[in-house]
Write a protein that holds these residues in place. Sequence first.
Motif, short mmCIF file in Angstrom:
data_model
loop_
_atom_site.label_atom_id
_atom_site.label_comp_id
_atom_site.label_asym_id
_atom_site.label_seq_id
_atom_site.Cartn_x
_atom_site.Cartn_y
_atom_site.Cartn_z
N PHE A 179 0.81 -1.22 0.00
CA PHE A 179 0.00 0.00 0.00
C PHE A 179 0.84 1.27 0.00
N VAL A 180 2.13 1.15 0.20
CA VAL A 180 3.03 2.28 -0.02
C VAL A 180 3.28 2.43 -1.52
N LEU A 181 3.48 1.30 -2.21
CA LEU A 181 3.81 1.33 -3.64
C LEU A 181 2.60 1.49 -4.55
N ALA A 182 1.49 0.86 -4.20
CA ALA A 182 0.35 0.85 -5.12
C ALA A 182 -0.96 0.97 -4.35
N PRO A 183 -1.17 2.08 -3.65
CA PRO A 183 -2.34 2.18 -2.77
C PRO A 183 -3.69 2.13 -3.47
N SER A 184 -3.74 2.52 -4.72
CA SER A 184 -5.05 2.56 -5.38
C SER A 184 -5.19 1.55 -6.52
N ALA A 185 -4.24 0.67 -6.66
CA ALA A 185 -4.30 -0.34 -7.73
C ALA A 185 -5.39 -1.36 -7.42
N SER A 186 -6.04 -1.84 -8.45
CA SER A 186 -7.13 -2.81 -8.25
C SER A 186 -6.60 -4.09 -7.61
N TYR A 187 -5.41 -4.54 -7.99
CA TYR A 187 -4.86 -5.76 -7.40
C TYR A 187 -4.55 -5.56 -5.92
N ALA A 188 -4.22 -4.34 -5.50
CA ALA A 188 -3.99 -4.07 -4.08
C ALA A 188 -5.30 -4.12 -3.31
N ARG A 189 -6.36 -3.59 -3.90
CA ARG A 189 -7.67 -3.67 -3.25
C ARG A 189 -8.14 -5.12 -3.15
N ASP A 190 -7.94 -5.87 -4.23
CA ASP A 190 -8.30 -7.30 -4.20
C ASP A 190 -7.50 -8.03 -3.12
N TRP A 191 -6.21 -7.70 -3.02
CA TRP A 191 -5.35 -8.29 -1.99
C TRP A 191 -5.90 -7.98 -0.60
N ALA A 192 -6.26 -6.72 -0.37
CA ALA A 192 -6.77 -6.32 0.95
C ALA A 192 -8.03 -7.10 1.30
N ASP A 193 -8.90 -7.31 0.32
CA ASP A 193 -10.12 -8.09 0.56
C ASP A 193 -9.77 -9.53 0.92
N ARG A 194 -8.86 -10.10 0.16
CA ARG A 194 -8.46 -11.50 0.42
C ARG A 194 -7.79 -11.62 1.79
#
Length: 142
Positions: free
Chosen positions: A119-134
Amino acid sequence: MRSLGGAQDTFVKAPERERPRWTAFYGQSELDHLAAVVHYNSGSHTLAEAMAHRALARIPTAFRRNRALATAQLALAQLHQGEPEQATATAADVFTIMDGGTLPGRMRTLIGDFHRGLFVLAPSASYARDWADRMRTEWSRA
């Protein structure tokens, strides 16, 4: 780095039959995984990634926790090389490997470090959001 090299040299020279029985679980894959950790902590992320791949190629499938730890280390190395999307896919494999099992403390720490770094490198990327959900889903199981 000298100690790591010395450990490798000693390991290769020690015939398996002369090793203490309590070290039977310890093989080249464990040494490769330790090398990945040492290289990562030294800032040599490319070497850390290479050693993590090498460890994963040798760790038996039955050693789920060891495989998941090496996978988490691989994800961190990829993340620190500026490959957050690839690293996220790799980190997700940790949950697949553990198959719903409880994550040990050291693994939780690595996954937490990965999560913060992502979340430092890619806070708004869709894969980061998917990761956070998982991660939320997997963490709530534990």
